[in-house]
Design an enzyme around this catalytic site. Structure first.
Site, PDB file in Angstrom:
ATOM      1  N   LEU A   1       0.905  -1.142   0.193  1.00  0.00           N
ATOM      2  CA  LEU A   1      -0.127   0.049  -0.017  1.00  0.00           C
ATOM      3  C   LEU A   1       0.982   1.205   0.132  1.00  0.00           C
ATOM      4  O   LEU A   1       0.707   2.041   1.052  1.00  0.00           O
ATOM      5  CB  LEU A   1      -0.999  -0.001   1.115  1.00  0.00           C
ATOM      6  CG  LEU A   1      -1.967  -1.087   1.173  1.00  0.00           C
ATOM      7  CD1 LEU A   1      -2.934  -1.121   2.445  1.00  0.00           C
ATOM      8  CD2 LEU A   1      -2.861  -1.058  -0.167  1.00  0.00           C
ATOM      9  N   THR A   2       1.851   1.373  -1.051  1.00  0.00           N
ATOM     10  CA  THR A   2       2.470   2.764  -1.254  1.00  0.00           C
ATOM     11  C   THR A   2       1.481   3.583  -1.548  1.00  0.00           C
ATOM     12  O   THR A   2       0.275   3.463  -1.834  1.00  0.00           O
ATOM     13  CB  THR A   2       3.375   2.528  -2.355  1.00  0.00           C
ATOM     14  OG1 THR A   2       2.852   2.193  -3.607  1.00  0.00           O
ATOM     15  CG2 THR A   2       4.437   1.065  -2.015  1.00  0.00           C
ATOM     16  N   PHE A  12       3.554  -8.713  -9.760  1.00  0.00           N
ATOM     17  CA  PHE A  12       3.129  -7.111 -10.097  1.00  0.00           C
ATOM     18  C   PHE A  12       3.946  -5.768  -9.629  1.00  0.00           C
ATOM     19  O   PHE A  12       3.904  -4.844 -10.079  1.00  0.00           O
ATOM     20  CB  PHE A  12       1.690  -7.143 -10.025  1.00  0.00           C
ATOM     21  CG  PHE A  12       0.966  -7.877 -11.190  1.00  0.00           C
ATOM     22  CD1 PHE A  12       0.513  -7.239 -12.620  1.00  0.00           C
ATOM     23  CD2 PHE A  12       0.446  -9.101 -10.891  1.00  0.00           C
ATOM     24  CE1 PHE A  12       0.005  -8.186 -13.360  1.00  0.00           C
ATOM     25  CE2 PHE A  12      -0.273  -9.987 -11.739  1.00  0.00           C
ATOM     26  CZ  PHE A  12      -0.474  -9.372 -13.017  1.00  0.00           C
ATOM     27  N   THR A  65       8.492  -5.138 -18.375  1.00  0.00           N
ATOM     28  CA  THR A  65       7.838  -3.930 -19.240  1.00  0.00           C
ATOM     29  C   THR A  65       8.629  -3.938 -20.417  1.00  0.00           C
ATOM     30  O   THR A  65      10.022  -4.248 -20.504  1.00  0.00           O
ATOM     31  CB  THR A  65       7.970  -2.632 -18.469  1.00  0.00           C
ATOM     32  OG1 THR A  65       7.937  -1.644 -19.533  1.00  0.00           O
ATOM     33  CG2 THR A  65       9.384  -2.544 -17.714  1.00  0.00           C
ATOM     34  N   ASP A  66       8.197  -3.437 -21.527  1.00  0.00           N
ATOM     35  CA  ASP A  66       8.809  -3.502 -22.717  1.00  0.00           C
ATOM     36  C   ASP A  66       9.893  -2.229 -22.861  1.00  0.00           C
ATOM     37  O   ASP A  66      10.831  -2.008 -23.372  1.00  0.00           O
ATOM     38  CB  ASP A  66       7.883  -2.836 -24.132  1.00  0.00           C
ATOM     39  CG  ASP A  66       7.286  -1.612 -23.810  1.00  0.00           C
ATOM     40  OD1 ASP A  66       7.174  -1.024 -22.440  1.00  0.00           O
ATOM     41  OD2 ASP A  66       6.656  -0.810 -24.736  1.00  0.00           O
ATOM     42  N   GLU A  67       9.929  -1.458 -21.493  1.00  0.00           N
ATOM     43  CA  GLU A  67      10.852  -0.081 -21.260  1.00  0.00           C
ATOM     44  C   GLU A  67      12.167  -0.786 -21.250  1.00  0.00           C
ATOM     45  O   GLU A  67      13.319  -0.148 -21.053  1.00  0.00           O
ATOM     46  CB  GLU A  67      10.262   0.691 -20.265  1.00  0.00           C
ATOM     47  CG  GLU A  67       9.003   1.437 -20.609  1.00  0.00           C
ATOM     48  CD  GLU A  67       8.613   2.461 -19.722  1.00  0.00           C
ATOM     49  OE1 GLU A  67       9.506   3.169 -19.285  1.00  0.00           O
ATOM     50  OE2 GLU A  67       7.442   2.620 -19.738  1.00  0.00           O
ATOM     51  N   TYR A  89      13.730   3.885 -13.716  1.00  0.00           N
ATOM     52  CA  TYR A  89      12.643   2.670 -13.626  1.00  0.00           C
ATOM     53  C   TYR A  89      12.983   1.438 -14.495  1.00  0.00           C
ATOM     54  O   TYR A  89      12.865   0.517 -14.097  1.00  0.00           O
ATOM     55  CB  TYR A  89      11.242   3.329 -14.052  1.00  0.00           C
ATOM     56  CG  TYR A  89      10.209   2.329 -14.338  1.00  0.00           C
ATOM     57  CD1 TYR A  89       9.848   1.444 -13.589  1.00  0.00           C
ATOM     58  CD2 TYR A  89       9.629   2.256 -15.903  1.00  0.00           C
ATOM     59  CE1 TYR A  89       8.805   0.676 -13.698  1.00  0.00           C
ATOM     60  CE2 TYR A  89       8.907   1.395 -16.150  1.00  0.00           C
ATOM     61  CZ  TYR A  89       8.338   0.462 -15.279  1.00  0.00           C
ATOM     62  OH  TYR A  89       7.501  -0.386 -15.645  1.00  0.00           O
ATOM     63  N   ALA A 139      15.686   0.486 -15.695  1.00  0.00           N
ATOM     64  CA  ALA A 139      17.159   0.099 -15.290  1.00  0.00           C
ATOM     65  C   ALA A 139      16.533  -0.768 -14.361  1.00  0.00           C
ATOM     66  O   ALA A 139      17.275  -2.114 -14.221  1.00  0.00           O
ATOM     67  CB  ALA A 139      18.117   0.836 -14.770  1.00  0.00           C
ATOM     68  N   SER A 140      15.855  -0.407 -13.205  1.00  0.00           N
ATOM     69  CA  SER A 140      15.592  -1.183 -12.040  1.00  0.00           C
ATOM     70  C   SER A 140      14.610  -2.443 -12.645  1.00  0.00           C
ATOM     71  O   SER A 140      14.902  -3.817 -11.980  1.00  0.00           O
ATOM     72  CB  SER A 140      14.645  -0.422 -11.130  1.00  0.00           C
ATOM     73  OG  SER A 140      13.437  -0.199 -11.577  1.00  0.00           O
ATOM     74  N   LYS A 141      13.740  -2.430 -13.781  1.00  0.00           N
ATOM     75  CA  LYS A 141      13.006  -3.360 -14.258  1.00  0.00           C
ATOM     76  C   LYS A 141      13.868  -4.460 -14.994  1.00  0.00           C
ATOM     77  O   LYS A 141      13.812  -5.853 -14.699  1.00  0.00           O
ATOM     78  CB  LYS A 141      11.860  -3.161 -14.972  1.00  0.00           C
ATOM     79  CG  LYS A 141      10.708  -2.314 -14.265  1.00  0.00           C
ATOM     80  CD  LYS A 141      10.067  -3.109 -13.313  1.00  0.00           C
ATOM     81  CE  LYS A 141       9.119  -4.137 -13.937  1.00  0.00           C
ATOM     82  NZ  LYS A 141       8.271  -4.775 -12.812  1.00  0.00           N
ATOM     83  N   ASN A 187       2.647  -0.074 -22.948  1.00  0.00           N
ATOM     84  CA  ASN A 187       1.805   0.934 -22.218  1.00  0.00           C
ATOM     85  C   ASN A 187       0.271   0.513 -22.051  1.00  0.00           C
ATOM     86  O   ASN A 187      -0.513   0.528 -22.842  1.00  0.00           O
ATOM     87  CB  ASN A 187       1.780   2.428 -22.867  1.00  0.00           C
ATOM     88  CG  ASN A 187       3.004   3.201 -22.455  1.00  0.00           C
ATOM     89  OD1 ASN A 187       4.160   2.539 -22.998  1.00  0.00           O
ATOM     90  ND2 ASN A 187       3.129   4.171 -21.784  1.00  0.00           N
ATOM     91  N   ASP A 203      10.647  18.931 -21.845  1.00  0.00           N
ATOM     92  CA  ASP A 203      10.625  17.493 -21.923  1.00  0.00           C
ATOM     93  C   ASP A 203      11.105  16.679 -21.007  1.00  0.00           C
ATOM     94  O   ASP A 203      12.000  17.078 -19.994  1.00  0.00           O
ATOM     95  CB  ASP A 203      11.686  17.147 -23.261  1.00  0.00           C
ATOM     96  CG  ASP A 203      11.195  16.004 -24.056  1.00  0.00           C
ATOM     97  OD1 ASP A 203      10.221  15.244 -23.508  1.00  0.00           O
ATOM     98  OD2 ASP A 203      11.605  15.740 -25.115  1.00  0.00           O
ATOM     99  N   HIS A 225      14.174  11.024 -22.366  1.00  0.00           N
ATOM    100  CA  HIS A 225      12.847  10.755 -22.670  1.00  0.00           C
ATOM    101  C   HIS A 225      12.878   9.500 -24.043  1.00  0.00           C
ATOM    102  O   HIS A 225      13.316   9.962 -25.138  1.00  0.00           O
ATOM    103  CB  HIS A 225      11.896  11.704 -23.338  1.00  0.00           C
ATOM    104  CG  HIS A 225      10.511  11.641 -23.325  1.00  0.00           C
ATOM    105  ND1 HIS A 225       9.513  12.592 -23.555  1.00  0.00           N
ATOM    106  CD2 HIS A 225       9.585  10.514 -23.281  1.00  0.00           C
ATOM    107  CE1 HIS A 225       8.356  12.176 -23.617  1.00  0.00           C
ATOM    108  NE2 HIS A 225       8.424  10.704 -23.578  1.00  0.00           N
TER     109      HIS A 225
END
Ligand code: NAD
Ligand code: TYD
Length: 338
Positions: A35-36, A81, A125-127, A150, A152-154, A179, A272, A276
């Site tokens: 519960l963040t 998740f 994620t695709d990122e 984000y 990099a952590s994933k 997305n 920007d 990005h």
């Protein structure tokens, strides 16, 4: 025997828990969530009286707690998740991203292996693949080249999952989706931010020229993909999911303004995002071929339904747009968003 979902009080996790209760009605589902700011138990208030669903308030980095949950509930499969999920927040402060996405995943993975969990589905994620130019698509063999803290952590968590399979033979499957949009998405992300700003009569911040491209998929299609990867995926493999629905940010914002009957003069081009990513686009043919999965939700209908959901649930948005969200909006956009 039961299934463990981590991060089930977030956007995609809550949509997934609901799908799981429908698709596997005989399985008990335990939801472990810290519960963040992004976790909201109200996202699953419809399951309050469901005796096969149980919520546990806790952190995936807490090994004694995770050990207890896995053994007390005889967990058979984990759907992971839980994460810090917003790129802009990772630019403001990457600490929580490393703690939850990297250390948290490592803790959960080690505990799951020790508890002899049958399958660990890691939701990525695709990122992790970085950014595309005008042409081409991310496939599962595209090298990982994350650009934001984000991402990099994933990517780090994906590497830990991969290594756990390779070294220990632990049964893992990784999903990498583009997305998402749909009901219960926290209004820091583009689509719900635009909808709720329009509803509140606020300007719409578009980063840079707005020509960045994202591949949009309805959360129901992503949730179905995670379930298909659990049921039909091969151990050690990764599967991409995407909507075959590329839009520039500016065209998407204009579509939403048009749908909601508001003028394009509400658009504000703002500074920007640093670093990005220009374009994401997914080749999801492996998931179609090997998992029997396909996109079902048409984008125009999904988007109109999503607008309808936010309009029908003003209290949900209002509760969120207070407290921490106010502080975040001020530091990200330089003015009060509410
Ligand atoms: P979200 O931010 O809406 O929800 C994250 C949930 O995880 C929240 O309920 C939060 O309380 C919980 N959580 C955070 N840290 C925790 C911790 N240490 N221990 C336990 N619970 C914790 O995120 P989302 O958009 O639903 O994304 C879910 C997953 O899907 C993430 O792993 C994300 O990387 C991945 N993903 C998201 C998208 C997208 O478009 N949103 C696309 C592809 C993949
Ligand atoms: P977002 O929903 O944060 O997802 P991601 O960064 O993970 O793709 O952003 C989607 C796109 O919209 C991304 O290119 C950044 C852009 N964007 C804006 O232009 N303005 C905004 O206020 C936000 C939140 C995002």
């Amino acid at each position: 025997m039961a299934f463990l979902v981590t991060g089930g009080c977030g956007f995609i996790g809550s949509n997934f828990v609901r799908l799981l209760r429908r698709a596997e009605p005989r399985q008990r589902v335990v939801n472990l969530d810290a519960l963040t700011y992004a976790g909201n138990p109200a996202n699953l208030s419809d399951l309050e009286n469901d005796s096969s669903y149980q919520f546990v308030h806790g952190d995936i980095s807490d090994r004694p707690l995770v050990d207890r949950v896995l053994s007390e509930h005889s967990i058979e499969a984990v759907f992971h998740f839980a994460a810090e999920s917003h790129v802009d927040r990772s630019i403001l402060d990457s600490g929580p991203f490393i703690r939850t996405n990297v250390l948290g995943t490592q803790t959960l993975l080690d505990a799951s292996r020790a508890a002899k969990v049958r399958r660990f589905v890691h939701v990525s994620t695709d990122e992790v693949y970085g950014s595309l130019g005008e042409e081409g698509f991310f496939s599962e063999t595209t090298p990982l080249a994350p650009n934001s803290p984000y991402a990099a952590s994933k990517a780090s968590s994906d590497m830990l999952v991969r290594a756990c399979h390779h070294t220990h033979g632990f049964d893992t499957v990784i999903t990498r989706c583009s997305n998402n949009y749909g009901p219960y998405q926290f209004p820091e992300k583009l689509i719900p931010l635009v909808i709720s700003n329009i509803e509140a009569g606020l300007p719409i911040p578009v980063y840079g020229n707005g020509l960045q491209v994202r591949d949009w998929i309805h959360v129901a299609d992503h949730a179905a993909g995670v379930l298909a990867a659990f049921r039909n995926g091969k151990a050690g493999e990764a599967y991409n999911f995407g909507g075959r629905c590329e839009k520039t940010n500016i065209s998407l914002v204009k579509t939403l303004l048009n749908l909601m009957g508001k003028p394009e003069t509400l658009i504000r081009h703002v500074a920007d995002r640093p670093g990005h990513d220009r374009r994401y686009a997914i080749d999801c043919s492996k998931a179609e071929r090997e998992l029997g999965w396909q996109v079902r939700v048409d984008f125009s209908k999904g988007l109109a339904d999503t607008v309808g959901w936010y309009r029908a649930n003003p209290g949900w948005v209002e509760t969120i747009r207070s407290g921490d969200y106010r502080r975040y909006y001020q530091s990200q956009y330089g003015h009060r968003g509410v």
